[in-house]
Design a protein around this motif. Sequence first.
Motif, PDB file in Angstrom:
ATOM      1  N   LEU A 101      -3.394   3.538   0.264  1.00 49.15           N
ATOM      2  CA  LEU A 101      -4.132   3.472   1.530  1.00 49.15           C
ATOM      3  C   LEU A 101      -5.170   2.355   1.528  1.00 49.15           C
ATOM      4  O   LEU A 101      -5.421   1.748   2.571  1.00 49.15           O
ATOM      5  N   GLU A 102      -5.767   2.107   0.382  1.00 52.17           N
ATOM      6  CA  GLU A 102      -6.780   1.050   0.266  1.00 52.17           C
ATOM      7  C   GLU A 102      -6.153  -0.330   0.118  1.00 52.17           C
ATOM      8  O   GLU A 102      -6.864  -1.317  -0.034  1.00 52.17           O
ATOM      9  N   ARG A 103      -4.821  -0.386   0.144  1.00 53.63           N
ATOM     10  CA  ARG A 103      -4.059  -1.637  -0.023  1.00 53.63           C
ATOM     11  C   ARG A 103      -4.319  -2.268  -1.402  1.00 53.63           C
ATOM     12  O   ARG A 103      -4.204  -3.465  -1.581  1.00 53.63           O
ATOM     13  N   ASP A 104      -4.653  -1.406  -2.362  1.00 53.96           N
ATOM     14  CA  ASP A 104      -4.895  -1.849  -3.725  1.00 53.96           C
ATOM     15  C   ASP A 104      -3.647  -1.682  -4.594  1.00 53.96           C
ATOM     16  O   ASP A 104      -3.605  -2.132  -5.728  1.00 53.96           O
ATOM     17  N   LEU A 105      -2.642  -0.990  -4.050  1.00 50.59           N
ATOM     18  CA  LEU A 105      -1.374  -0.784  -4.735  1.00 50.59           C
ATOM     19  C   LEU A 105      -0.274  -0.959  -3.699  1.00 50.59           C
ATOM     20  O   LEU A 105      -0.330  -0.354  -2.628  1.00 50.59           O
ATOM     21  N   ASP A 106       0.697  -1.814  -4.001  1.00 50.28           N
ATOM     22  CA  ASP A 106       1.801  -2.032  -3.086  1.00 50.28           C
ATOM     23  C   ASP A 106       2.467  -0.693  -2.781  1.00 50.28           C
ATOM     24  O   ASP A 106       2.788   0.064  -3.717  1.00 50.28           O
ATOM     25  N   PRO A 107       2.679  -0.365  -1.501  1.00 48.80           N
ATOM     26  CA  PRO A 107       3.256   0.930  -1.155  1.00 48.80           C
ATOM     27  C   PRO A 107       4.615   1.188  -1.806  1.00 48.80           C
ATOM     28  O   PRO A 107       4.900   2.327  -2.203  1.00 48.80           O
TER      29      PRO A 107
END
Length: 173
Positions: A101-107
């Motif tokens: 959700l924080e865009r810190d990990l590729d979905p």
Amino acid sequence: MHGMDAVVAIGLIRMAAADRVLAPWQRPSDERLVQLGLDALLADVEAPSLALLAGLGRNEYHEAPELFERVLEELGLLPLMPEDLAEARWIVALWWARRILERDLDPLCGAKLIRLEVAAELDYPDILQPIVDLAMMIEPLDDQAQNQGNVRGDVIAAAQAFLNAETHRRDSA
């Protein structure tokens, strides 16, 4: 790794400890054990041998398994209890979902991690099924970049739904 706290770091250590009994090619690498030590140290986990593990140079990685074992003992994580390992997997799944959700990990990567490292080990709980279903769709999409965007959005929505459901479950417990 962004946003890792001591609880998540210990969860990842527990998961790696459980994986040590797998076939040699499935066990965490010595490099992975050193990285777990570094992540834990940065998350303020305290154990006397942790700095030694985290500080190993590449030419010293062969010492990682022994130091990792010492860290497990110092943190009181042995023997590994199934309920502790299950709780560790839930903690890590929540952390990965937050990172998505924080865009810190590729979905796409996050969905695969949740499917393989958590859901598969917990006998595919219903609450994770939407993420698991999306992770299973990812493999054939690897060659189709235009469709990955749709799946990424769906994974983000599924991660949000998982976090909302878990927050509601924990609040009402």
